[in-house]
Design a protein around this motif. Structure first.
Motif, PDB file in Angstrom:
ATOM      1  N   GLN A 156      37.254  63.186  49.510  1.00 12.10           N
ATOM      2  CA  GLN A 156      37.330  61.743  49.283  1.00 12.10           C
ATOM      3  C   GLN A 156      36.451  60.961  50.255  1.00 12.10           C
ATOM      4  N   VAL A 157      36.365  61.427  51.496  1.00 10.83           N
ATOM      5  CA  VAL A 157      35.481  60.760  52.460  1.00 10.83           C
ATOM      6  C   VAL A 157      34.025  60.969  52.057  1.00 10.83           C
ATOM      7  N   VAL A 158      33.666  62.191  51.680  1.00  8.25           N
ATOM      8  CA  VAL A 158      32.294  62.486  51.252  1.00  8.25           C
ATOM      9  C   VAL A 158      31.891  61.633  50.057  1.00  8.25           C
ATOM     10  N   GLU A 159      32.797  61.483  49.099  1.00  7.08           N
ATOM     11  CA  GLU A 159      32.502  60.705  47.901  1.00  7.08           C
ATOM     12  C   GLU A 159      32.403  59.210  48.179  1.00  7.08           C
ATOM     13  N   ALA A 160      33.041  58.766  49.260  1.00 13.90           N
ATOM     14  CA  ALA A 160      33.105  57.331  49.546  1.00 13.90           C
ATOM     15  C   ALA A 160      31.865  56.789  50.231  1.00 13.90           C
ATOM     16  N   VAL A 161      31.071  57.676  50.863  1.00  9.02           N
ATOM     17  CA  VAL A 161      29.913  57.216  51.640  1.00  9.02           C
ATOM     18  C   VAL A 161      28.677  58.032  51.295  1.00  9.02           C
ATOM     19  N   SER A 162      27.526  57.498  51.654  1.00 10.53           N
ATOM     20  CA  SER A 162      26.268  58.213  51.411  1.00 10.53           C
ATOM     21  C   SER A 162      25.723  58.868  52.671  1.00 10.53           C
TER      22      SER A 162
END
Length: 370
Positions: A156-162
């Motif tokens: 979820q953290v990976v998907e939330a930021v670039s």
């Protein structure tokens, strides 16, 4: 050995280290879309790796990536005074990652977005802190006990930021639950860009020895992302040995950088085939003053309290006589600091003790009570 051909033990160790370093890959390393100039990183240390320390270490040369002290995700989003001080940075403080922790995935996601929106270029999730107050809320090393939950948080953290997301973790909760290889394998599939492995379990705290074989198994568990080794690296030789024995792509140095602030400079020298730099008396005194000056720029008079914890680590390396080290652990004003440092300069090298006062100093009692 012929007369006149004597070589000192220190010189011999240096030459052996130079030969060993020539066998390791010393090229820049990529973590996601970030190119890190050196494979030797400053590991996050609670209470130590603040802006002033990062800046003064960078000025000595050789440092690759630095990571902040761990920051509670909810406090970061709430913009608490302490959290803002922990993530304070400047143009020269690059490359930098911010380490966040929480037992609540939604809070980690919010903090990651908050950091990206403000221009931070790397986010590290703490899954290695052994302290009970961190673990009791589900953060730190406690996250390693739930593989599915940890993977959900990372995804979820990976998907939330670039920006690149990384994790720092231990080998596992205890010797019966060495989950690092399995987690590393899953994290890579979740999109994590690098993993730092401290080669101890949570149960060990900072006791015992680092398990290099455990780090090696984590390296072997992933396909391509960098694994960064961490733990018990106090000399350039330790760093090179860790890389050679584990196959890790880089090494993160924590307490070793406080014990010898020039360790990154020495590693850079060795990578270039040079004899490692040794600081002179003036270099040591100037470092002491520079660190305190940079701390005062951010914390003003409160620096007199914040700086005290460093002195027990610095005393032996910087040639501070025992009685003056004791005074530096209790000084109360900038004027008093300057007065003591003048005496250190005059009496430099009088120190008798050969072991740093704070070496491996940990709280009393079992780790469960930290």
């Amino acid at each position: 050995m012929r007369a006149g051909s004597h070589i000192s033990l220190q010189k011999l160790v240096s030459l052996v280290s130079l030969a060993a370093s020539s066998e390791t890959d010393e090229s820049p390393i990529d973590i996601g879309n970030r190119r890190i100039p050196s494979r030797y990183f400053l590991a996050p240390l609670a209470g130590y790796t603040h802006l002033a320390f990062r800046r003064v270490i960078r000025e000595l040369g050789g440092l690759g990536l630095a990571t902040t002290d761990l920051v509670l995700a909810s406090q970061l989003v709430a913009k608490s005074r302490k959290s803002q001080q922990l993530v304070a940075t400047c143009e020269s403080d690059q490359p930098l990652s911010v380490q966040i922790f929480s037992g609540i995935t939604a809070e980690l996601v919010k903090a990651a977005k908050w950091l990206e929106d403000r221009g931070y270029q790397g986010i590290d999730i703490n899954m290695g802190c052994p302290m009970a107050k961190i673990n009791s809320s589900g953060g730190g090393a406690r996250l390693m006990c739930d593989v599915d939950g940890a993977c959900t948080a990372v995804s979820q953290v990976v998907e939330a930021v670039s920006v690149p997301v990384t994790v720092k973790m231990r080998l596992g909760w205890d010797r019966d639950h060495l989950t690092a290889p399995a987690l590393a394998r899953e994290f890579e599939q979740c999109g994590l860009k690098a993993i730092t492995i401290h080669g101890r379990t949570r149960q060990q705290g900072f006791h015992g020895s680092v398990d290099l074989d455990g780090i090696r198994k984590t390296v072997e568990a992933v396909q391509s992302i960098p694994i960064v080794g961490n733990g018990d690296v106090r000399t350039p030789e330790d760093a090179i040995a860790m890389r050679q024995q584990t196959g890790c792509a880089a090494v993160a140095i924590g307490r070793g950088a406080i014990l010898d602030p020039w360790i990154f400079r020495k590693l850079a020298d060795q990578a270039r085939g040079l004899e490692p730099f040794e600081p002179s008396r003036n270099d040591q005194i100037e470092f002491l003053k520079r660190h305190f000056t940079l701390m005062c720029e951010q914390h003003e008079d409160y620096s007199c309290i914040l700086f005290r914890k460093f002195v027990g680590w610095y005393g032996q390396r910087l040639g501070i006589p025992e009685d003056l080290e004791d005074r530096l652990r209790r000084f109360e004003s900038i004027e008093e600091f300057n007065e003591i440092v003048e005496q250190v300069a005059e009496r430099h090298g009088e120190r008798v003790a050969t072991v740093p006062t704070a070496l491996l100093k940990v709280p009393n009692g079992p780790v469960e009570r930290w």
